[in-house]
Design an enzyme around this catalytic site. Structure first.
Site, PDB file in Angstrom:
ATOM      1  N   TYR A 126      51.446 -17.079  93.254  1.00  0.00           N
ATOM      2  CA  TYR A 126      50.440 -18.000  93.054  1.00  0.00           C
ATOM      3  C   TYR A 126      49.966 -18.840  94.427  1.00  0.00           C
ATOM      4  O   TYR A 126      51.017 -18.721  95.375  1.00  0.00           O
ATOM      5  CB  TYR A 126      50.847 -18.952  91.993  1.00  0.00           C
ATOM      6  CG  TYR A 126      51.823 -20.148  92.090  1.00  0.00           C
ATOM      7  CD1 TYR A 126      51.512 -21.271  92.841  1.00  0.00           C
ATOM      8  CD2 TYR A 126      53.138 -19.978  91.861  1.00  0.00           C
ATOM      9  CE1 TYR A 126      52.506 -22.197  93.393  1.00  0.00           C
ATOM     10  CE2 TYR A 126      54.118 -20.814  92.271  1.00  0.00           C
ATOM     11  CZ  TYR A 126      53.635 -22.060  92.782  1.00  0.00           C
ATOM     12  OH  TYR A 126      54.611 -22.917  93.182  1.00  0.00           O
ATOM     13  N   TYR A 184      75.234 -11.957  48.296  1.00  0.00           N
ATOM     14  CA  TYR A 184      76.030 -12.716  49.307  1.00  0.00           C
ATOM     15  C   TYR A 184      77.577 -12.579  49.092  1.00  0.00           C
ATOM     16  O   TYR A 184      77.927 -12.666  47.986  1.00  0.00           O
ATOM     17  CB  TYR A 184      75.637 -14.371  49.230  1.00  0.00           C
ATOM     18  CG  TYR A 184      74.220 -14.772  49.229  1.00  0.00           C
ATOM     19  CD1 TYR A 184      73.781 -15.064  50.665  1.00  0.00           C
ATOM     20  CD2 TYR A 184      73.464 -14.878  48.386  1.00  0.00           C
ATOM     21  CE1 TYR A 184      72.311 -15.440  50.924  1.00  0.00           C
ATOM     22  CE2 TYR A 184      72.022 -14.930  48.644  1.00  0.00           C
ATOM     23  CZ  TYR A 184      71.548 -15.332  49.815  1.00  0.00           C
ATOM     24  OH  TYR A 184      70.295 -15.703  50.117  1.00  0.00           O
ATOM     25  N   GLN A 240      66.536 -43.237  90.701  1.00  0.00           N
ATOM     26  CA  GLN A 240      67.645 -43.388  91.731  1.00  0.00           C
ATOM     27  C   GLN A 240      67.068 -43.385  93.133  1.00  0.00           C
ATOM     28  O   GLN A 240      67.487 -43.685  94.150  1.00  0.00           O
ATOM     29  CB  GLN A 240      68.665 -42.011  91.502  1.00  0.00           C
ATOM     30  CG  GLN A 240      67.919 -40.837  91.884  1.00  0.00           C
ATOM     31  CD  GLN A 240      68.955 -39.838  91.419  1.00  0.00           C
ATOM     32  OE1 GLN A 240      70.059 -39.941  91.052  1.00  0.00           O
ATOM     33  NE2 GLN A 240      68.367 -38.336  91.399  1.00  0.00           N
ATOM     34  N   HIS A 300      63.057 -22.202  93.699  1.00  0.00           N
ATOM     35  CA  HIS A 300      61.692 -21.405  93.998  1.00  0.00           C
ATOM     36  C   HIS A 300      61.028 -21.832  94.922  1.00  0.00           C
ATOM     37  O   HIS A 300      60.968 -23.024  95.745  1.00  0.00           O
ATOM     38  CB  HIS A 300      60.741 -21.925  92.523  1.00  0.00           C
ATOM     39  CG  HIS A 300      59.319 -21.787  92.534  1.00  0.00           C
ATOM     40  ND1 HIS A 300      58.967 -20.746  92.945  1.00  0.00           N
ATOM     41  CD2 HIS A 300      58.466 -22.642  92.634  1.00  0.00           C
ATOM     42  CE1 HIS A 300      57.426 -20.974  92.969  1.00  0.00           C
ATOM     43  NE2 HIS A 300      57.221 -22.230  93.004  1.00  0.00           N
ATOM     44  N   ASP A 317      60.329 -24.138  54.386  1.00  0.00           N
ATOM     45  CA  ASP A 317      60.323 -23.677  52.923  1.00  0.00           C
ATOM     46  C   ASP A 317      61.737 -23.159  52.635  1.00  0.00           C
ATOM     47  O   ASP A 317      62.304 -22.552  53.523  1.00  0.00           O
ATOM     48  CB  ASP A 317      59.298 -22.723  52.425  1.00  0.00           C
ATOM     49  CG  ASP A 317      59.128 -21.623  53.398  1.00  0.00           C
ATOM     50  OD1 ASP A 317      59.975 -21.309  54.596  1.00  0.00           O
ATOM     51  OD2 ASP A 317      58.514 -20.390  52.928  1.00  0.00           O
ATOM     52  N   HIS A 360      57.211 -32.721  95.150  1.00  0.00           N
ATOM     53  CA  HIS A 360      56.496 -31.800  96.018  1.00  0.00           C
ATOM     54  C   HIS A 360      55.748 -30.714  95.188  1.00  0.00           C
ATOM     55  O   HIS A 360      55.594 -29.512  95.571  1.00  0.00           O
ATOM     56  CB  HIS A 360      57.573 -30.877  96.985  1.00  0.00           C
ATOM     57  CG  HIS A 360      59.050 -30.680  96.097  1.00  0.00           C
ATOM     58  ND1 HIS A 360      58.980 -29.859  95.203  1.00  0.00           N
ATOM     59  CD2 HIS A 360      60.023 -31.170  96.255  1.00  0.00           C
ATOM     60  CE1 HIS A 360      60.014 -29.742  94.873  1.00  0.00           C
ATOM     61  NE2 HIS A 360      60.970 -30.363  95.431  1.00  0.00           N
ATOM     62  N   THR A 382      64.916 -21.860  49.745  1.00  0.00           N
ATOM     63  CA  THR A 382      65.346 -21.413  48.279  1.00  0.00           C
ATOM     64  C   THR A 382      66.509 -22.344  48.161  1.00  0.00           C
ATOM     65  O   THR A 382      67.321 -22.257  48.774  1.00  0.00           O
ATOM     66  CB  THR A 382      65.525 -19.969  48.048  1.00  0.00           C
ATOM     67  OG1 THR A 382      66.631 -19.754  49.328  1.00  0.00           O
ATOM     68  CG2 THR A 382      64.369 -19.315  48.534  1.00  0.00           C
ATOM     69  N   VAL A 431      71.666 -44.225  87.372  1.00  0.00           N
ATOM     70  CA  VAL A 431      72.280 -44.138  86.315  1.00  0.00           C
ATOM     71  C   VAL A 431      73.828 -43.517  86.483  1.00  0.00           C
ATOM     72  O   VAL A 431      73.540 -42.197  86.791  1.00  0.00           O
ATOM     73  CB  VAL A 431      71.463 -43.581  85.274  1.00  0.00           C
ATOM     74  CG1 VAL A 431      72.250 -43.339  83.957  1.00  0.00           C
ATOM     75  CG2 VAL A 431      70.141 -44.377  85.189  1.00  0.00           C
ATOM     76  N   GLY A 443      68.790 -21.619  50.904  1.00  0.00           N
ATOM     77  CA  GLY A 443      68.367 -20.472  51.842  1.00  0.00           C
ATOM     78  C   GLY A 443      67.190 -21.225  52.912  1.00  0.00           C
ATOM     79  O   GLY A 443      66.106 -21.799  52.432  1.00  0.00           O
TER      80      GLY A 443
END
Ligand code: FAD
Ligand code: THG
Length: 822
Positions: free
Chosen positions: A263, A651, A40, A229, A552, A52, A554, A178, A566
């Site tokens: 910083y 369960y 844009q 910031h 992994d 910046h 079950t 856009v 699971g």
């Protein structure tokens, strides 16, 4: 090759900041030349965060993935030139400590650097002063110096990559805003701008903090919050003269003073050298991305808000304290610059599931930009990234973590904590409690000490068990490893090994997979043989095409066409949903159900009287499932145990959860049942050698390296990733997930520590816990296969201390499975 992976795919990238430019370069380098970048603002400095960014690149942090991103940025930009200047200047990075907590943390950081392959050294205050003569050495305790960190010239890197990408066929169109995303049949088809529509097979939103705006056009949530910031520059400081030359803009290492959220870098021009100061010390200043002015209406740039001097005042004082020469200077210029913060501080990457071809590359710092672009380009062109991206995945957030309220609260908190010392177990403070299991009230009554994960309150230990811990002889812990830990965990572990304990397993993700195609689907998706009679439970792996471990699982076959899976995370659900054919339904049943693990040698004595079904070893075998009633509660019982003891996962639906808990509790009284928490759980699973996906293994590892090759059955027929594993076995892998025990029974590590073989860094710890049964700390680690030989002596490093350890035969506890299978 699927059409989506074709080299003539039409790609539109939205945004020509550092992410968009890097991505155009990476895509065209892979032969995708039909790339259009829509921006844009005016090029090459269109006014986003990149325009910046002071460009400090510190690579080391707790996330290995983020460090890998940053390493690639340094490597790539270091070799890239524009105007005869390299796009990265390796001035070095210096982080200084003025508090004991920070100084300790820098020691920990030095360990992380060694784990991830970043060169760094701890320095004395005098050595720090040699690097940064303006420092008041009396105020500092020491520093951490990383000589290969430095400054990225972000706009130069944009230009260099733009030129290169254009040479390979890409086009960059400035002043194209856009305004819409076109789609058909769940697939993106084009991008609408104020200057026409661009057809596309892939659209990447690299719109920086405007991400939510583009997301809204596509109907995709983008979980980030833009925040301002502060960045200020001083007047020229004569004290800084000498080291710098006008062309390179800076000569001294980039500097961090994280104890005060600050910083620094230099800015040299013909007038001299000014100091740039960035501050995260001020109040969070959220910005509504929908209300950001267009380039021509913005006072300076859309991403730059007026400086609020009063917010900066304490940071100025702190800076003068650290660098006394500043006392003679003042802030000459400043602005409040906007960029993105996510609920967990990590980027948001991936393709929308609901709108195929719509990708996000958001909340990315300059530091990680090239690495992110490479990973995304691999993902788009090969179908998967080579680096493990689970911490950055768009689908890592739970539904309850996607509300605007959550994103605002957590995004602001990410800003506040950006430089904080964060303990690996430290839970978020708000919003809590968010998700609780049906047993929450009972857990509170028992004095549960809750930590948080995925929005869930998870008991780590229970004060009610304190009497059991009295008189336990446990080694003294250092203050860091004593945080979020209690000796009660040892007592809970012992009670599980000796009697019986209830574990809240509700947060374990559960999926229901149903339909006539369910078996075939799960067979094709995972590695183990699932074509077993209803009532069978199978441990199996999800792989990617390259044979890397995606998860992994079950899989319980509850009926011919009904499976309960699971799983580990939302990413598993996402993968299955993306692959599910017609005739297969997948439902996440986690929130509407709950689970209690009843584990320990007395588990059968506790459960059997509650049911008319046969819970004997013969009647209810290991890795079998049954639907039954326990008292008044209908349950699905599965005989398996992540803690490696006799017992069941039970369960039921959420409405009956409390009743289930109370039923088990009452029945367990005569057996001394306790409630036990995650702290004991983690210890027990490591003694048993059970891997934790995302920590111990990821897509970067194949099953044989990770020690889960037993779950791969190539003979069963075709499955995702099978071809890639051909020829690979436990015998010929080059690295292995290795079990270590620390030699000193009093030593403790927590995870991510470096492992040294013959004194040289050779790997890193994936998970660690004290093994209360074996009386030593256990650390699983990735090591070269040559070192993964039981008996091999290695050492780890913990806060700068050498910790001797030995490769152990695994599992450490009950290798013959006599305790589970009886
Ligand atoms: P941007 O650079 O914002 O690019 C997005 C682009 O998308 C913009 O140019 C925008 O115009 C365009 N766009 C948006 N909407 C549309 C639309 N509808 N149509 C067309 N185009 C659109 N990071 C570091 O690593 N180190 C640092 O030292 C550092 N310091 C910083 C200091 C400040 C003051 C600030 C504000 C940020 C700092 N950052 C730093 C963060 C870093 O600048 C950003 O994270 C990074 O530049 C984001 O890059 P990007 O390409 O994602 O976004
Ligand atoms: N319970 C259930 N599903 C799960 C987990 C769970 N899915 C995700 C994660 N945890 C999977 N991890 C494991 C790891 C090990 C075992 C079970 C789940 C396990 N392994 C046995 C062993 O290796 O000795 C048995 C393997 C076998 O017989 O094939 O029990 O906690 N429901």
């Amino acid at each position: 090759m699927s059409p989506a992976l074709a080299t003539d795919a039409r790609v539109v990238v939205i945004g020509a900041g550092i992410v968009g430019c890097s991505l155009a370069d990476e895509l065209t380098a892979r032969g995708w030349s039909d790339v259009t970048v829509l921006e844009q603002g005016p090029l090459p400095a269109p006014g986003g965060s990149t325009s910046h960014a002071p460009g400090l690149v510190f690579r080391t942090g707790p996330s290995r993935t983020m460090t890998e991103f940053a390493k690639y940025t340094v490597q790539k930009f270091g070799a890239l030139e524009a105007d005869g200047l390299p796009c990265f200047d390796p001035l070095g990075g210096l982080e200084i400590a003025t508090t004991e907590a920070r100084w300790a943390d820098l020691h920990r950081k030095a360990g992380l650097a060694a784990s991830w392959g970043v060169h760094g050294e701890l320095l004395t205050p005098q050595q720090c002063k040699q690097l940064w003569s303006l420092l008041d050495e009396d105020t500092i305790l020491g520093g951490f110096h990383t000589p290969d960190d430095g400054l990225a010239r972000a706009l130069l890197a944009c230009r260099a990559q733009m030129t290169r990408a254009e040479g390979r066929g890409a086009r960059f169109l400035e002043r194209h805003t856009v305004t819409g995303i076109e789609r058909a049949d769940g697939q993106v088809t084009g991008v609408v701008t104020d200057r026409g529509t661009f057809p596309a097979d892939h659209v990447v939103s690299a719109a920086g903090f405007w991400g939510p705006v583009i997301g809204a056009m596509a109907g995709v949530d983008v979980p980030l919050l833009p925040l301002a910031h502060q960045y200020a520059t001083t007047e020229p400081l004569p004290e800084l003269d000498g080291r710098d030359d006008v062309r390179t803009e800076a000569g001294r290492p980039i500097l961090r003073f994280q104890d005060r959220d600050l910083y620094y870098r230099e800015h040299t021009d013909s007038a001299g050298t000014r100091l740039g100061i960035g501050s995260y010390a001020h109040r969070p200043m959220p910005v509504d991305p929908f209300a950001v002015p267009a380039f021509d209406e913005a006072p300076v740039m859309p991403s730059s808000l007026p400086f609020t001097e009063e917010d900066f005042a304490p940071s100025w004082q702190d800076s003068v304290g650290l660098l006394p020469a500043l006392g003679a200077s003042r802030v000459a210029e400043g602005f409040n610059g906007v960029f993105s913060f996510t609920p967990d501080g990590m980027p948001v990457l991936g393709e929308s599931r609901d709108l195929r071809g719509f990708w996000l590359a958001e909340a990315v710092w300059v530091t990680h930009s090239a690495g992110v672009a490479k990973a995304l380009a691999e993902w788009m062109t090969d179908g998967r990234p080579s680096l493990d991206l689970h911490e950055c995945d768009l689908y890592r957030f739970e539904d309850a973590q996607r509300s605007p309220a959550y994103i605002e609260d957590r995004g602001a908190q990410s800003f506040v904590e950006v430089y904080d010392v964060i303990h690996p177990l430290q839970p978020i403070e708000a919003p809590r409690p968010l998700r609780v299991s049906p047993f929450y009230a009972r857990q509170q009554e028992l004095g549960a000490h809750f930590l948080e994960a995925g929005g869930w309150e998870r008991p780590h230990w229970y004060e009610a068990n304190a009497p059991l811990a009295e008189g336990l002889a446990l080694p003294e812990r250092d203050p860091w490893s004593a945080r979020y830990w209690s000796p009660i965990a040892a007592a809970e572990a012992a009670a599980t090994r000796e009697k019986v304990a209830l574990y809240d397993m509700t947060p374990l993700r559960r999926l229901e997979v149903t339909g006539p195609g369910a078996l075939g689907f799960l067979q094709r998706m995972t590695t183990n043989q699932l074509d077993k009679k209803p009532g069978a439970v199978t441990y199996t792996l999800l792989l990617n095409e390259a044979g890397g471990v995606r998860s992994d699982l079950t899989v319980a076959r509850l009926a011919p066409d009904r499976f309960q899976v699971g799983a580990n995370s939302g990413a598993d659900l996402d993968l299955l949903l993306r692959h599910a054919p017609a005739g297969v339904q997948i439902r996440d049943i986690t929130s509407g159900t709950c689970c209690i693990g009843v584990w320990g040698p007395l588990a059968r004595d506790l459960v059997q009287p509650l049911t008319r079904d046969d819970f004997s070893h013969q009647g209810f075998g290991f890795f079998k499932a049954k639907q039954t009633y326990l008292g008044h509660v209908p349950v699905t019982a599965m005989r398996l145990s992540y803690v490696g003891e006799l017992g069941w996962e039970l369960y039921t639906t959420a409405d009956l959860g409390l009743r289930l808990w109370d039923t088990l509790w009452e029945a367990g009284r005569e057996y001394g049942v306790i409630a036990a928490g995650r702290s004991a759980f983690n210890s027990l699973r490591l003694e048993k050698g059970y891997r934790s996906w995302g920590h111990d293994m990821t897509t970067e590892h194949n099953p044989y390296e990770a020690g889960v090759g037993f779950a791969v059955r190539p003979a069963k027929g075709e499955f995702l990733g099978r071809a890639a594993l051909e020829g690979i076995s436990e015998q010929n892998v080059r690295r292995k997930l290795t079990c270590l025990t620390l030699d000193d029974p009093a030593a403790v590590v927590l995870g991510k520590e470096p492992v040294f073989v013959d004194g040289a860094p050779a790997g890193y710890v994936t998970s660690a816990s004290y093994g209360y049964t074996i009386g030593r700390c256990i650390a699983y680690a990735w090591l070269p296969a040559s070192a993964a030989v039981p008996g091999t002596a290695v050492h780890l490093e913990y806060f700068g201390e050498k910790v001797p350890a030995t490769v152990a035969e695994e599992p450490l506890f009950d290798p013959k499975m006599t305790r589970i299978r009886r």
